[in-house]
Structures are given as structure tokens and as C-alpha cells.
Design a protein around this motif. Structure first.
Motif, PDB file in Angstrom:
ATOM      1  N   MET A  42       0.846  -1.186   0.000  1.00 20.53           N
ATOM      2  CA  MET A  42       0.000   0.000   0.000  1.00 20.53           C
ATOM      3  C   MET A  42       0.882   1.237   0.000  1.00 20.53           C
ATOM      4  O   MET A  42       1.817   1.363   0.793  1.00 20.53           O
ATOM      5  CB  MET A  42      -0.892   0.007   1.241  1.00 20.53           C
ATOM      6  N   ALA A  43       0.608   2.165  -0.894  1.00 18.08           N
ATOM      7  CA  ALA A  43       1.432   3.371  -0.996  1.00 18.08           C
ATOM      8  C   ALA A  43       1.474   4.134   0.323  1.00 18.08           C
ATOM      9  O   ALA A  43       2.465   4.762   0.664  1.00 18.08           O
ATOM     10  CB  ALA A  43       0.908   4.268  -2.115  1.00 18.08           C
ATOM     11  N   SER A  44       0.386   4.069   1.078  1.00 20.48           N
ATOM     12  CA  SER A  44       0.330   4.812   2.328  1.00 20.48           C
ATOM     13  C   SER A  44       1.121   4.143   3.439  1.00 20.48           C
ATOM     14  O   SER A  44       1.356   4.738   4.479  1.00 20.48           O
ATOM     15  CB  SER A  44      -1.128   4.968   2.772  1.00 20.48           C
ATOM     16  N   ASP A  45       1.540   2.893   3.232  1.00 21.69           N
ATOM     17  CA  ASP A  45       2.279   2.167   4.262  1.00 21.69           C
ATOM     18  C   ASP A  45       3.786   2.286   4.091  1.00 21.69           C
ATOM     19  O   ASP A  45       4.509   2.545   5.051  1.00 21.69           O
ATOM     20  CB  ASP A  45       1.877   0.690   4.261  1.00 21.69           C
ATOM     21  N   ASN A  46       4.291   2.064   2.894  1.00 21.99           N
ATOM     22  CA  ASN A  46       5.723   2.113   2.624  1.00 21.99           C
ATOM     23  C   ASN A  46       5.970   3.115   1.505  1.00 21.99           C
ATOM     24  O   ASN A  46       5.834   2.789   0.324  1.00 21.99           O
ATOM     25  CB  ASN A  46       6.246   0.729   2.215  1.00 21.99           C
ATOM     26  N   MET A  47       6.367   4.318   1.869  1.00 20.96           N
ATOM     27  CA  MET A  47       6.491   5.354   0.848  1.00 20.96           C
ATOM     28  C   MET A  47       7.281   6.543   1.368  1.00 20.96           C
ATOM     29  O   MET A  47       7.542   6.684   2.562  1.00 20.96           O
ATOM     30  CB  MET A  47       5.098   5.816   0.393  1.00 20.96           C
ATOM     31  N   CYS A  48       7.619   7.428   0.443  1.00 22.64           N
ATOM     32  CA  CYS A  48       8.240   8.716   0.763  1.00 22.64           C
ATOM     33  C   CYS A  48       7.484   9.784  -0.022  1.00 22.64           C
ATOM     34  O   CYS A  48       7.299   9.647  -1.235  1.00 22.64           O
ATOM     35  CB  CYS A  48       9.719   8.709   0.381  1.00 22.64           C
ATOM     36  N   TYR A  49       7.048  10.825   0.667  1.00 21.95           N
ATOM     37  CA  TYR A  49       6.208  11.845   0.054  1.00 21.95           C
ATOM     38  C   TYR A  49       6.786  13.210   0.410  1.00 21.95           C
ATOM     39  O   TYR A  49       6.998  13.520   1.593  1.00 21.95           O
ATOM     40  CB  TYR A  49       4.778  11.720   0.575  1.00 21.95           C
ATOM     41  N   ILE A  50       7.054  14.029  -0.593  1.00 20.55           N
ATOM     42  CA  ILE A  50       7.687  15.325  -0.366  1.00 20.55           C
ATOM     43  C   ILE A  50       6.925  16.418  -1.099  1.00 20.55           C
ATOM     44  O   ILE A  50       6.597  16.273  -2.279  1.00 20.55           O
ATOM     45  CB  ILE A  50       9.157  15.320  -0.823  1.00 20.55           C
ATOM     46  N   GLU A  51       6.631  17.507  -0.389  1.00 16.83           N
ATOM     47  CA  GLU A  51       5.986  18.667  -0.987  1.00 16.83           C
ATOM     48  C   GLU A  51       7.029  19.764  -1.204  1.00 16.83           C
ATOM     49  O   GLU A  51       7.922  19.962  -0.365  1.00 16.83           O
ATOM     50  CB  GLU A  51       4.870  19.193  -0.081  1.00 16.83           C
ATOM     51  N   PHE A  52       6.880  20.480  -2.310  1.00 19.77           N
ATOM     52  CA  PHE A  52       7.805  21.556  -2.658  1.00 19.77           C
ATOM     53  C   PHE A  52       7.036  22.864  -2.834  1.00 19.77           C
ATOM     54  O   PHE A  52       5.878  22.857  -3.263  1.00 19.77           O
ATOM     55  CB  PHE A  52       8.549  21.227  -3.957  1.00 19.77           C
ATOM     56  N   ASP A  53       7.696  23.954  -2.506  1.00 23.55           N
ATOM     57  CA  ASP A  53       7.139  25.270  -2.793  1.00 23.55           C
ATOM     58  C   ASP A  53       7.304  25.511  -4.290  1.00 23.55           C
ATOM     59  O   ASP A  53       8.426  25.563  -4.790  1.00 23.55           O
ATOM     60  CB  ASP A  53       7.903  26.334  -2.001  1.00 23.55           C
ATOM     61  N   PRO A  54       6.196  25.638  -5.036  1.00 21.06           N
ATOM     62  CA  PRO A  54       6.310  25.776  -6.496  1.00 21.06           C
ATOM     63  C   PRO A  54       7.036  27.045  -6.925  1.00 21.06           C
ATOM     64  O   PRO A  54       7.541  27.120  -8.039  1.00 21.06           O
ATOM     65  CB  PRO A  54       4.847  25.776  -6.961  1.00 21.06           C
ATOM     66  N   LYS A  55       7.122  28.031  -6.031  1.00 23.19           N
ATOM     67  CA  LYS A  55       7.816  29.274  -6.377  1.00 23.19           C
ATOM     68  C   LYS A  55       9.330  29.135  -6.243  1.00 23.19           C
ATOM     69  O   LYS A  55      10.089  29.624  -7.068  1.00 23.19           O
ATOM     70  CB  LYS A  55       7.306  30.418  -5.505  1.00 23.19           C
ATOM     71  N   THR A  56       9.769  28.447  -5.194  1.00 22.42           N
ATOM     72  CA  THR A  56      11.211  28.307  -4.962  1.00 22.42           C
ATOM     73  C   THR A  56      11.734  26.945  -5.378  1.00 22.42           C
ATOM     74  O   THR A  56      12.943  26.755  -5.487  1.00 22.42           O
ATOM     75  CB  THR A  56      11.524  28.512  -3.474  1.00 22.42           C
ATOM     76  N   ASP A  57      10.815  25.973  -5.569  1.00 15.78           N
ATOM     77  CA  ASP A  57      11.173  24.603  -5.913  1.00 15.78           C
ATOM     78  C   ASP A  57      11.940  23.918  -4.784  1.00 15.78           C
ATOM     79  O   ASP A  57      12.656  22.943  -5.016  1.00 15.78           O
ATOM     80  CB  ASP A  57      11.995  24.552  -7.204  1.00 15.78           C
ATOM     81  N   LYS A  58      11.765  24.390  -3.558  1.00 13.03           N
ATOM     82  CA  LYS A  58      12.449  23.817  -2.407  1.00 13.03           C
ATOM     83  C   LYS A  58      11.467  22.989  -1.561  1.00 13.03           C
ATOM     84  O   LYS A  58      10.280  23.304  -1.478  1.00 13.03           O
ATOM     85  CB  LYS A  58      13.050  24.920  -1.529  1.00 13.03           C
ATOM     86  N   ALA A  59      11.982  21.936  -0.926  1.00 12.84           N
ATOM     87  CA  ALA A  59      11.157  21.066  -0.092  1.00 12.84           C
ATOM     88  C   ALA A  59      10.653  21.817   1.134  1.00 12.84           C
ATOM     89  O   ALA A  59      11.428  22.470   1.844  1.00 12.84           O
ATOM     90  CB  ALA A  59      11.945  19.843   0.336  1.00 12.84           C
ATOM     91  N   ILE A  60       9.339  21.711   1.396  1.00  8.41           N
ATOM     92  CA  ILE A  60       8.743  22.372   2.553  1.00  8.41           C
ATOM     93  C   ILE A  60       8.050  21.372   3.485  1.00  8.41           C
ATOM     94  O   ILE A  60       7.648  21.720   4.585  1.00  8.41           O
ATOM     95  CB  ILE A  60       7.721  23.443   2.128  1.00  8.41           C
ATOM     96  N   SER A  61       7.923  20.116   3.035  1.00 16.48           N
ATOM     97  CA  SER A  61       7.318  19.076   3.869  1.00 16.48           C
ATOM     98  C   SER A  61       7.875  17.727   3.461  1.00 16.48           C
ATOM     99  O   SER A  61       7.938  17.412   2.257  1.00 16.48           O
ATOM    100  CB  SER A  61       5.779  19.078   3.723  1.00 16.48           C
ATOM    101  N   LEU A  62       8.299  16.922   4.445  1.00 17.74           N
ATOM    102  CA  LEU A  62       8.892  15.618   4.195  1.00 17.74           C
ATOM    103  C   LEU A  62       8.135  14.559   4.962  1.00 17.74           C
ATOM    104  O   LEU A  62       7.845  14.723   6.163  1.00 17.74           O
ATOM    105  CB  LEU A  62      10.357  15.596   4.657  1.00 17.74           C
TER     106      LEU A  62
END
Length: 452
Positions: free
Chosen positions: A426-446
């Protein structure tokens, strides 16, 4: 039992213990005498049934949606107990989700036990409230600002009965018992919305009183992004409220009430399995290179998920017991969102998992992963490094270079996220999910999780 604890149970059902009334047939109703007299009449109220509705506007991942609760609630004052049954509905974009809920709040030996059932899944939590804020309940607070209200010239109808009504704009803080301790508190959003409302100024409040019994009929609060509507239906007709045996069994309370011999035998046979520590991964000395190494460096310590609660705490994080206690019951095969903090108050969302076939305490569960956000780490020197050296502020290109192309990605003007997950789980069990700020292209949530 502390006044706050007793009042909290009664409040969840009806937001009551003092409200408004018209005493004496010969005097003109004013907000002041109405609110004064209701408090007197409520001294004789031993139980109540009510219908509580709440709806709030939320925004997540750039999409606006609504969360709505509708609950039929019953409550008794002696003994203090609450029962609520209804549903919660989530709508966001073109998606929607509805779930049935049942809640019991009962005084037990270890405190106020709250049994919650969502879609046939029971959980138990014990609350231990230290402050006594609720002795200054909503309606007594309204009495202090009675001059902010105006009486309506016309009566209104509630539950087929004639009612007196007053309306006004008041400080949002007065309504904290409604927003902070009512059913809306289950969404972990009431406090935030209350703070926003306090910053913005006054909120609209309408109160109705049954003309015949001079007891609360309705309270309606409109805060633009959230409204709460409570209709008080009947008084002094609720019989004893008891938690069903099914809830006791599923949350482990039924087993705890067996004789001491049986409990000790079960403890000896099941301690190793319940602790889950034998299933925890051995901790490595440094983070791995690939995302599915499931290794994270927290400050100076590297952990591999799943790990133990002790591993997380040894890295300098402490369980936020105001959110969930170490004794919080997690049902067999389930996971639970918790929050840990460092010494400076930086917050980390941690996923506790029960991999056994029995309900067990939170402290006996394994840690299946965590989520960190840039805003929750402000003013803190907390260090969190994901596999391959990915951390807060890492660019999307550098992340892809470390992890390869994501299995899922969402590139929007105001939202950007990548997900890597194992194809055979299940993707929700074994995974890595990262959000980026679309303006700076930098990771803001890991976020990284591994439950297996």
C-alpha cells in the motif's frame, strides 16, 4: 472529580451548565435578566438531549473544501456521562468522504474515558484536564457582555415551541468552550479557527430560549469559516448512559476487568508480542542513500523505520501528552497519528503502529514513520535528514537525482508534490512523500513511512 472534567462531558453534549432564561411572567425580557434567569433554571437540569451541527471551510493542498458534523447528543450530570451519534462528511474538490461516528464519555477510575467508534472501529482515550476553565461556561460569559445583545421583537419557533431570541456580536474568545471543547475539537481545527476569529474581531451569536420552560432552545454561532448550531431538544429525560460491551472488548477494557490471575497469565504470554520491539529494525549508524532504506537522521541519531518509541525519544523528541497519552489505546492492526516535540517546541508528526492482534497502549506500539513541515520547525535547531541527504530546502531536481523519478507527481501552479512507493505494498504504508514550494522549488514538507 475536577469541575473541568465533569463539565467537559456535559459540554460536549449541549454546551450548557448555565444559559439564559426569563424568570417571572410579569417582567420584560432583556438580555441581562434572560441570561441571569436561565442559569438559575439550569441548576435543576440533570440531563439533556440535543442536535449539534458544525461546518467549517478548510483549505489543503491548494483545494478548498468543507468538513461537516451532525450529532445527536445525550448527556447526564449525575453521573457525568455523554453519548453522541452521527456522521462526519468531508468534501474537497470533486472528492467526498462520509463516516459514521459514535462517542461515549464516561467517568472511570483512571479519569474521563472517551470511547470513539468511526466506521465500526472503536478506540479509547483517557483525558486528564488540569485547568477549570469550564466553570465559566458559555452562557455565564455571555451574561458578562449582555449589553452586546439585542432582543428580537418577534418570537421564533424551535422544536415546534415558541421561543424568545437575542442576537449580537461578541468576542470570539467567549465561545472558546464551544470551539475548543465541543465536537468540533475532534477535527483539531477549532482552536486555530478561534484564534483567527479573535484576531479578526467580533463574531455573530444568536441565542433562543423556550418561552414555556425558560430553558435554552438554541445557540447559533457564525464565524464565516465555521458555524456551530446547537438545538436543545429535551431536558431531564435521559436514563443511564453505558458504554456497550463491544466497545469495552475492542479497546481492551473488557480484558482488563478479568481477575488478576488471568491478566497476569495473558501478560506473560503476550508482553513480547504487544511491545512489538522484536519487530523493530536494527538502528544503523548513518542514513541510507535510497528513499526505501527508510532511514532518517533526527538530530545526531539515525533511526530505521519501523523503530521503537524509545528510539525516537533518544533522538531528543518527546511525546506531546496533551494530544495523546502513553496509555492511549491503539486497536489491533491500526495506526495512530501522534505529535512529538523537541526542547524548543518544534513539532513532528509521528505514526504509531500496532502490528499485533490485540489492542495495546501507545507506548507499546512501533513507530512507522514521520512527517515534518517547515512551519513547524521555525525557531528550532531540530535536524531531520532523509535518505540521500534530502532535507528541508532541498530542491526538487536534487531530490529526483537522489531517489529517481517519482511514482506519482503533482505539479500545479500553487502546489507541487512527489511520491515514491513500493509497488507491492500500500502506498500509504511504505512510501516517501515530499511537498515543494512551487515558487522556490524547495522542499517544505517531508514524509516517510514503513509499516512492514
Amino acid at each position: 472529580m475536577k469541575k473541568r472534567e465533569r463539565s467537559r462531558l456535559f459540554l460536549v453534549a449541549m454546551i450548557i451548565t448555565g444559559t439564559m432564561l426569563l424568570a417571572g411572567c410579569g417582567k420584560k425580557a432583556t438580555p441581562e435578566n434572560l441570561l441571569t434567569d436561565v442559569s438559575k433554571n439550569l441548576e435543576n437540569v440533570k440531563s439533556v438531549t440535543a442536535l449539534q451541527k458544525a461546518e467549517m471551510t478548510v483549505e489543503e493542498s491548494g483545494l478548498e473544501g468543507t468538513v461537516a458534523i451532525e450529532m445527536e447528543v445525550s448527556a447526564t450530570d449525575e453521573p457525568p456521562a455523554t453519548y453522541a451519534k452521527g456522521n462526519l462528511a468531508l468534501k474537497q474538490g470533486g472528492a467526498s468522504l462520509e463516516m459514521d461516528m459514535e462517542i461515549y464519555g464516561i467517568e472511570e477510575e483512571d479519569g474521563i474515558a472517551v470511547y470513539t467508534c468511526i466506521d465500526d472501529d472503536w478506540e479509547r482515550e483517557v483525558t486528564d484536564q488540569e485547568d477549570d476553565m469550564l466553570d465559566e461556561n458559555v452562557f455565564k460569559e455571555l451574561l458578562k457582555v449582555h449589553d452586546a445583545f439585542e432582543m428580537s421583537e418577534d418570537t421564533v419557533e424551535v422544536e415546534g415551541k415558541e421561543c424568545l431570541e437575542m442576537s449580537g456580536k461578541i468576542d470570539a474568545g467567549i465561545l472558546e468552550p464551544v470551539l475548543g471543547e465541543g465536537l468540533i475539537d475532534m477535527l483539531d481545527s477549532g482552536a486555530d479557527l478561534l484564534e483567527d476569529a479573535e484576531n479578526e474581531g467580533k463574531v455573530s451569536c444568536t441565542v433562543a430560549v423556550y418561552k414555556d420552560s425558560i430553558l435554552p432552545a438554541r445557540i447559533f454561532v457564525d464565524m464565516e469559516d465555521i458555524y456551530i448550531d446547537v438545538v436543545y431538544k429535551e431536558y431531564n429525560k435521559v436514563e443511564e448512559i453505558k458504554v456497550p460491551e463491544e466497545a469495552l472488548k475492542e479497546t481492551g477494557v473488557y480484558e482488563e476487568n478479568r481477575d488478576d490471575t488471568d491478566k497476569e497469565d495473558k501478560k506473560e504470554d503476550g508482553d513480547k508480542e504487544k511491545s512489538g520491539k522484536s519487530n523493530a529494525a536494527a538502528q544503523s549508524g548513518k542514513p541510507g542513500d535510497s528513499w526505501n532504506s527508510y532511514t532518517v537522521q533526527i538530530n545526531d541519531k539515525v533511526v530505521t523505520f519501523p523503530c521503537t518509541l524509545e528510539d525516537i525519544e533518544s533522538a531528543g523528541l518527546t511525546l506531546d501528552t496533551e494530544d495523546k497519552s502513553y496509555d492511549y489505546i491503539v486497536n489491533a492492526g491500526k495506526d495512530e497519528i501522534t505529535f512529538f516535540e523537541d526542547k524548543n517546541g518544534a513539532s513532528v508528526m509521528v505514526y504509531m503502529i500496532n502490528k499485533t492482534d490485540e489492542a495495546c497502549k501507545l507506548e507499546e506500539c512501533l513507530v512507522g514513520g514521520l512527517t515534518v513541515n517547515d512551519y513547524a520547525m521555525e525557531d528550532s535547531d531540530l535536524t531531520v535528514i532523509f535518505p540521500g541527504g534530502v532535507t528541508m530546502g532541498t530542491s526538487a531536481d536534487a531530490t529526483v537525482a537522489a531517489y529517481g523519478e517519482p511514482g506519482y507527481q503533482d505539479d500545479e501552479e500553487e502546489y507541487k508534490s512527489y511520491m515514491w512507493y513500493e509497488e507491492d505494498s500500500m502506498a500509504s504504508d511504505n512510501m516517501c512523500y515530499i511537498e515543494f514550494d512551487p515558487k522556490t522549488d524547495k522542499a517544505i514538507s517531508l514524509c516517510i513511512t514503513c509499516y512492514e
